[in-house]
Design a protein around this motif. Sequence first.
Motif, PDB file in Angstrom:
ATOM      1  N   UNK A 261       0.866  -1.189   0.000  1.00  0.00           N
ATOM      2  CA  UNK A 261       0.000   0.000   0.000  1.00  0.00           C
ATOM      3  C   UNK A 261       0.897   1.232   0.000  1.00  0.00           C
ATOM      4  N   UNK A 262       0.737   2.071  -1.030  1.00  0.00           N
ATOM      5  CA  UNK A 262       1.554   3.261  -1.186  1.00  0.00           C
ATOM      6  C   UNK A 262       0.791   4.483  -0.693  1.00  0.00           C
ATOM      7  N   UNK A 263       1.453   5.263   0.163  1.00  0.00           N
ATOM      8  CA  UNK A 263       0.875   6.479   0.710  1.00  0.00           C
ATOM      9  C   UNK A 263       1.754   7.664   0.317  1.00  0.00           C
ATOM     10  N   UNK A 264       1.295   8.847   0.655  1.00  0.00           N
ATOM     11  CA  UNK A 264       2.077  10.035   0.348  1.00  0.00           C
ATOM     12  C   UNK A 264       1.376  10.932  -0.651  1.00  0.00           C
ATOM     13  N   UNK A 265       2.132  11.912  -1.175  1.00  0.00           N
ATOM     14  CA  UNK A 265       1.562  12.925  -2.041  1.00  0.00           C
ATOM     15  C   UNK A 265       1.064  12.397  -3.374  1.00  0.00           C
ATOM     16  N   UNK A 266       1.607  11.304  -3.880  1.00  0.00           N
ATOM     17  CA  UNK A 266       1.201  10.779  -5.178  1.00  0.00           C
ATOM     18  C   UNK A 266       0.332   9.530  -5.070  1.00  0.00           C
ATOM     19  N   UNK A 267      -0.119   9.231  -3.907  1.00  0.00           N
ATOM     20  CA  UNK A 267      -0.949   8.045  -3.723  1.00  0.00           C
ATOM     21  C   UNK A 267      -2.386   8.344  -4.126  1.00  0.00           C
ATOM     22  N   UNK A 268      -3.001   7.384  -4.780  1.00  0.00           N
ATOM     23  CA  UNK A 268      -4.428   7.513  -5.115  1.00  0.00           C
ATOM     24  C   UNK A 268      -5.318   6.918  -4.043  1.00  0.00           C
ATOM     25  N   UNK A 269      -4.746   6.192  -3.097  1.00  0.00           N
ATOM     26  CA  UNK A 269      -5.502   5.628  -1.973  1.00  0.00           C
ATOM     27  C   UNK A 269      -4.779   6.012  -0.686  1.00  0.00           C
ATOM     28  N   UNK A 270      -4.863   7.286  -0.263  1.00  0.00           N
ATOM     29  CA  UNK A 270      -4.046   7.728   0.868  1.00  0.00           C
ATOM     30  C   UNK A 270      -4.524   7.254   2.222  1.00  0.00           C
ATOM     31  N   UNK A 271      -5.774   6.747   2.345  1.00  0.00           N
ATOM     32  CA  UNK A 271      -6.309   6.352   3.640  1.00  0.00           C
ATOM     33  C   UNK A 271      -6.911   4.953   3.530  1.00  0.00           C
ATOM     34  N   UNK A 272      -6.968   4.253   4.665  1.00  0.00           N
ATOM     35  CA  UNK A 272      -7.351   2.840   4.698  1.00  0.00           C
ATOM     36  C   UNK A 272      -8.481   2.628   5.696  1.00  0.00           C
ATOM     37  N   UNK A 273      -9.411   1.749   5.309  1.00  0.00           N
ATOM     38  CA  UNK A 273     -10.488   1.311   6.200  1.00  0.00           C
ATOM     39  C   UNK A 273     -10.465  -0.212   6.256  1.00  0.00           C
ATOM     40  N   UNK A 274     -10.350  -0.766   7.451  1.00  0.00           N
ATOM     41  CA  UNK A 274     -10.357  -2.213   7.679  1.00  0.00           C
ATOM     42  C   UNK A 274     -11.589  -2.568   8.490  1.00  0.00           C
ATOM     43  N   UNK A 275     -12.311  -3.587   8.054  1.00  0.00           N
ATOM     44  CA  UNK A 275     -13.563  -4.003   8.686  1.00  0.00           C
ATOM     45  C   UNK A 275     -13.480  -5.494   8.969  1.00  0.00           C
ATOM     46  N   UNK A 276     -14.067  -5.916  10.073  1.00  0.00           N
ATOM     47  CA  UNK A 276     -14.075  -7.335  10.414  1.00  0.00           C
ATOM     48  C   UNK A 276     -14.923  -7.587  11.643  1.00  0.00           C
TER      49      UNK A 276
END
Length: 561
Positions: A261-276
Amino acid sequence: MARRPLPRILSSGSASITRSREIARTAADSATDVLHPLITVVRGLRLLAVAGRRRWVATPKERRGPKLLLGAACVLLVALVPYGPILALVTVMGAAAWMGRERTPVRTGPDDAETARLRSLYEALVPYFSTPDDPDPLFAHGGDWGKAFDGYAFDADGRLTRLRISYPAYFTDGEPTARARIEQLLHTKSGRGREYHFGWDEEANRLVLTVLDPLPTTIAAQRFVTVPGETVLGFTDPDAVSRTVPVRDGDVTLDASPVVWRTGGRSTEPHLLAVGHPGGGTTTLIRSIALQALRDGDVIVVDGSGTGEYGALAGRGGVLAVESGLGGTLATLEWAAHETERRLIAANRARQSGHPVPDDIRRPLWILLDRPGALGHLAAADGRPDPLELLRIPLRHGRAAQVTVVLAEQFDALDTLTETVRTHTRARAVLGPASREQIEAVLAAEPHTTPPPGVPAGRGYVRLGAGPVLRLQVPATPDPYDDATSDAHRQAVLDLLPDRHPPMETAPTREPADEGPATEQVPVAVEAAARAAEAVPVEAVVGEARQSGPLAKAQPAGAEG
């Protein structure tokens, strides 16, 4: 007319004839056993002669002369070398014995049990892949299953491991409902308790069913080979990603296929949601992300469940705060919102003046929330703002400010998530046992595999943005202070934890009346900073482009340090 009796020699000689046949058969078997090496060598010589004749026929005529000359030279050399003929004879006999050995016959088709299983599966698919108007149906009761199944494989127990199905062109393979019926039928008929992958080729009208191997659960938390801005969420199938990383699995090192998972200024998915569901492994994922984020960033942890799962992070270098109470959470998240705005303003001014962005702006800030819905209920009962409402600025502008938000919530509290959280968390993960409907509701796409009934902790599915749905197994990252944790996994997590903060004089604290345990204290300095931020406009506070003080300096007196 009376039947005349047979001559005595014919009536009484049958026993002697049978005995003679047994004697002859025994003699033949004994001779075969004695002459078995000779028979093997003769068979091998015949096969060598046939192979040599084929090569000679396949040789062009203009090359036969040089080959004959080379063969004659080899024969002359063997004749002149001491013991050459004997060695040549031994070599030829050995090659003949190897060529003439008895080989296990190769099975070219399924046995009776496998044929019955394939025919049963074919008959079960007839109602779904046939219509009464088809003049030449591919699927028909009592039809030839070999035309529809052009590839299959079984394991040692006779269970189906791979099947390629050709279906008619008029089947509605573009409708998820129709495909789901076929997948459910194949899953039921091929055997439960395993995970199947379904590969639909709409252009060729083919469906490939494959039994997937279980993902490894023995890979523990460790330093993964990644660059800044990359986080390993877990591991998936080898053919699902085009990258491998070396990992330690016990005492061996192997190449595993990571979900990066790539984060930062050029990321298209900067935030994550985990469900379970409870025990699905969302807390393990949060802890794994925190250990990787502490390599080059700062971390804020909000434990909404209040079970102390993140006690090992309190007081560590780079950990700004570990909050589980409502008051501390609100103050911490409000500080995070102001810090995001400050970073945006400082970065904008640096770009306008032509200077590089300051290092404190480029250092990543991670906001990790585990079960924030529990704190939302407390805030609603107390008349305070929902903690998720304070995440609007980090979620909307966090990518440009190097701020990343990771939330973990349970299925029964999905309705408490705000629209901002749902919109900006484009990286999604579902861990633990879940139905296809629940997986599709979170990931906005159905998996191409059948969810197994029982899964280990940290096992599930992940989808990054609009990418495919991948299987996921989170590295084993348990709480090192848990008594049920094994020594190997405990030591692996402790080795990744940064050193604790040096002892310092902490600010005075007070005990609020609305917080959980009586021993939990809220930093007065943090709440004072929050009240001051409410009284003074943010632009005036951040206009000076001063860095906000780390929350670690305002840790409670009772926290570990």
